[in-house]
Design a protein around this motif. Structure first.
Motif, PDB file in Angstrom:
ATOM      1  N   LEU A  51      -8.114  20.869   9.524  1.00  6.16           N
ATOM      2  CA  LEU A  51      -8.702  20.129  10.024  1.00  6.16           C
ATOM      3  C   LEU A  51      -8.679  18.717   9.212  1.00  6.16           C
ATOM      4  CD1 LEU A  51     -11.679  21.354  11.931  1.00  6.16           C
ATOM      5  CD2 LEU A  51      -9.160  21.405  13.061  1.00  6.16           C
ATOM      6  N   ALA A  52      -8.141  18.959   7.979  1.00 10.08           N
ATOM      7  CA  ALA A  52      -7.979  18.027   6.818  1.00 10.08           C
ATOM      8  C   ALA A  52      -7.410  16.726   7.139  1.00 10.08           C
ATOM      9  CB  ALA A  52      -7.117  18.610   5.837  1.00 10.08           C
ATOM     10  N   ASN A  53      -6.231  17.134   8.312  1.00  8.61           N
ATOM     11  CA  ASN A  53      -5.134  15.686   9.346  1.00  8.61           C
ATOM     12  C   ASN A  53      -6.380  14.857   9.619  1.00  8.61           C
ATOM     13  OD1 ASN A  53      -3.630  16.788   7.534  1.00  8.61           O
ATOM     14  ND2 ASN A  53      -2.429  18.154   9.703  1.00  8.61           N
ATOM     15  N   PHE A  54      -7.192  15.592  10.617  1.00 10.29           N
ATOM     16  CA  PHE A  54      -8.219  14.892  11.168  1.00 10.29           C
ATOM     17  C   PHE A  54      -9.265  13.634  10.550  1.00 10.29           C
ATOM     18  CE2 PHE A  54      -6.683  18.043  13.950  1.00 10.29           C
ATOM     19  CZ  PHE A  54      -6.658  17.326  15.427  1.00 10.29           C
ATOM     20  N   ARG A  55      -9.272  14.318   9.505  1.00  8.04           N
ATOM     21  CA  ARG A  55     -10.675  14.004   8.327  1.00  8.04           C
ATOM     22  C   ARG A  55      -9.959  13.064   7.573  1.00  8.04           C
ATOM     23  NH1 ARG A  55     -12.465  19.684   7.000  1.00  8.04           N
ATOM     24  NH2 ARG A  55     -10.780  19.584   5.740  1.00  8.04           N
ATOM     25  N   ALA A  56      -8.587  12.995   7.472  1.00  7.65           N
ATOM     26  CA  ALA A  56      -7.491  11.770   6.743  1.00  7.65           C
ATOM     27  C   ALA A  56      -7.155  10.493   7.545  1.00  7.65           C
ATOM     28  CB  ALA A  56      -6.333  12.272   6.365  1.00  7.65           C
ATOM     29  N   LEU A  57      -7.626  11.049   8.926  1.00  8.13           N
ATOM     30  CA  LEU A  57      -7.168  10.380  10.330  1.00  8.13           C
ATOM     31  C   LEU A  57      -8.812   9.166  10.227  1.00  8.13           C
ATOM     32  CD1 LEU A  57      -5.632   8.787  12.509  1.00  8.13           C
ATOM     33  CD2 LEU A  57      -7.204  11.138  13.770  1.00  8.13           C
ATOM     34  N   LEU A  58      -9.753   9.746   9.891  1.00  3.80           N
ATOM     35  CA  LEU A  58     -11.249   9.489   9.888  1.00  3.80           C
ATOM     36  C   LEU A  58     -10.778   8.023   8.707  1.00  3.80           C
ATOM     37  CD1 LEU A  58     -13.589  12.371  10.554  1.00  3.80           C
ATOM     38  CD2 LEU A  58     -12.341   9.870  11.959  1.00  3.80           C
ATOM     39  N   ASP A  59      -9.699   7.953   7.733  1.00  3.93           N
ATOM     40  CA  ASP A  59     -10.841   7.611   6.424  1.00  3.93           C
ATOM     41  C   ASP A  59      -9.782   6.293   6.457  1.00  3.93           C
ATOM     42  OD1 ASP A  59     -12.490   9.142   5.048  1.00  3.93           O
ATOM     43  OD2 ASP A  59     -10.580  10.405   4.489  1.00  3.93           O
ATOM     44  N   ASN A  60      -9.015   6.040   7.562  1.00  7.90           N
ATOM     45  CA  ASN A  60      -8.329   5.155   8.775  1.00  7.90           C
ATOM     46  C   ASN A  60      -8.778   4.167   9.226  1.00  7.90           C
ATOM     47  OD1 ASN A  60      -6.630   3.271  10.401  1.00  7.90           O
ATOM     48  ND2 ASN A  60      -4.753   4.010   8.843  1.00  7.90           N
ATOM     49  N   PRO A  61      -9.843   3.123   8.501  1.00  7.81           N
ATOM     50  CA  PRO A  61     -10.220   1.915   9.266  1.00  7.81           C
ATOM     51  C   PRO A  61     -10.016   1.722  10.516  1.00  7.81           C
ATOM     52  CG  PRO A  61      -9.554   0.840   7.844  1.00  7.81           C
ATOM     53  CD  PRO A  61      -9.097   2.457   7.205  1.00  7.81           C
ATOM     54  N   TYR A  62      -8.997   1.707  10.737  1.00  7.23           N
ATOM     55  CA  TYR A  62      -8.365   1.183  12.421  1.00  7.23           C
ATOM     56  C   TYR A  62      -8.201   2.334  13.431  1.00  7.23           C
ATOM     57  CZ  TYR A  62      -7.976  -2.667   9.770  1.00  7.23           C
ATOM     58  OH  TYR A  62      -8.552  -4.058   8.412  1.00  7.23           O
ATOM     59  N   ALA A  63      -8.451   3.362  13.321  1.00  6.42           N
ATOM     60  CA  ALA A  63      -7.360   4.242  14.029  1.00  6.42           C
ATOM     61  C   ALA A  63      -8.776   5.133  15.275  1.00  6.42           C
ATOM     62  CB  ALA A  63      -7.454   6.058  13.415  1.00  6.42           C
ATOM     63  N   LEU A  64      -9.630   5.029  15.065  1.00  2.31           N
ATOM     64  CA  LEU A  64     -10.463   5.246  15.868  1.00  2.31           C
ATOM     65  C   LEU A  64     -10.870   4.137  17.260  1.00  2.31           C
ATOM     66  CD1 LEU A  64     -13.066   8.122  14.724  1.00  2.31           C
ATOM     67  CD2 LEU A  64     -11.386   7.930  15.508  1.00  2.31           C
ATOM     68  N   GLY A  65     -10.903   2.900  16.610  1.00  8.20           N
ATOM     69  CA  GLY A  65     -10.981   1.740  16.832  1.00  8.20           C
ATOM     70  C   GLY A  65      -9.786   1.078  18.202  1.00  8.20           C
ATOM     71  N   SER A  66      -8.527   1.191  16.959  1.00  9.75           N
ATOM     72  CA  SER A  66      -7.576   1.341  18.391  1.00  9.75           C
ATOM     73  C   SER A  66      -7.665   2.125  19.450  1.00  9.75           C
ATOM     74  CB  SER A  66      -6.115   1.528  17.648  1.00  9.75           C
ATOM     75  OG  SER A  66      -6.492   3.033  16.915  1.00  9.75           O
ATOM     76  N   LEU A  67      -8.242   3.065  19.437  1.00 10.56           N
ATOM     77  CA  LEU A  67      -7.930   3.880  20.899  1.00 10.56           C
ATOM     78  C   LEU A  67      -9.134   2.869  21.773  1.00 10.56           C
ATOM     79  CD1 LEU A  67      -8.116   7.846  19.360  1.00 10.56           C
ATOM     80  CD2 LEU A  67      -6.399   6.677  20.545  1.00 10.56           C
TER      81      LEU A  67
END
Length: 274
Positions: A51-67
């Motif tokens: 699940l490390a790929n999703f943890r790395a994605l959470l480190d991106n400050p814009y990823a979840l906000g873009s959704l």
């Protein structure tokens, strides 16, 4: 010889369909497995679960906000397109306007020809004059304007197939034009409205050019634009983050499609089921 030829033909058709299905299934298989693979590559393989790929994605400050931005822009555009297209299609279906069919075909033709790159310079100039640069409203209005002609063209067929006798009966009992539209026409063309809504959301959800040009603040950028930034400085794709983001990015549209399909079904023609 006839039975033998029949068996060989059946085997050939089955093999051909299996190859076609395999060709289209491989990208979906990669999308399902790569986000959970510790070392994803461009080929589909048995993942080394993590699940490390999703943890790395959470480190991106814009990823979840873009959704969230994609959801806001897609739902706003869909609501605007469905509302305006339904009103325009109903008016064009019931009113005897000279050159009505020619007008529809011209609008549809222009919306197909003058789109994308060809329309961005005047659209950018217009958005600048109206102070719509770097706003969600500017993106919603721009994308909705491109979708409206085709939406009106499709919905008019649903409106044409709605019997006017229902509306006349409602008027006899004192219903106003607004009540006729809201309580008689809209329920009958609900499958068409659902089809247009999903079609509009899917188009806006994957749109890249207009948001990329009209938005300056990365906090307002949708998922399609943020996906473009998930590369290294050398231009190499970060497959671990891209695969995880792609899975999250595709889920809302898939869920919406399944829900609407099960509830209403998709039809691009009008008519009442007997």
């Amino acid at each position: 010889m006839t039975p033998v030829r029949h068996v060989l033909g059946t085997i050939g058709r089955t093999a051909f369909l299996a190859l076609v299905l395999g060709f289209f299934a491989l990208p979906l298989l990669w999308l399902a497995s790569a986000p959970f693979d510790a070392h994803p590559s461009i080929t589909a393989s048995v993942p080394e679960f993590t699940l490390a790929n999703f943890r790395a994605l959470l480190d991106n400050p814009y990823a979840l906000g873009s959704l969230r931005n994609s959801l806001l822009q897609a739902c706003g555009s869909a609501a605007l397109v469905v509302t305006l297209a339904a009103l325009a299609a109903y008016a064009l279906s019931r009113a005897r306007v000279p050159g009505r069919d020619a007008l529809l075909y011209v609008l549809l033709l222009l919306s197909s020809v003058v789109t994308g790159t060809a329309a961005m310079v005047p659209l950018f100039e217009l958005a600048t004059r109206l102070n719509l640069i770097d706003t969600h409203l500017g993106v919603v209005l721009t994308l909705s304007g491109g979708l409206l002609p085709a939406a009106i063209f499709i919905l008019k067929d649903f409106m044409d197939a709605t019997p006017t006798s229902y509306e006349e009966s409602a008027r006899v009992f004192g219903a106003s034009p607004g009540q006729v539209l809201r309580h008689v026409v809209i329920p009958l063309v609900r499958p068409g409205l659902a089809t247009i809504a999903v079609w509009a959301v899917a188009n806006v959800w994957g749109s890249f050019l207009q948001p990329f040009i009209l938005l300056r603040d990365p906090d307002k950028a949708p998922g399609a634009v943020i996906l473009y930034t998930l590369y290294t400085e050398g231009g190499a794709p970060r497959l671990d983050v891209i695969s995880a983001f792609s899975l999250l990015y595709s889920l809302p549209v898939v869920v919406m499609y399944v829900f609407v399909s099960r509830r209403y079904g998709f039809r691009f023609h009008g008519g009442i089921k007997r």
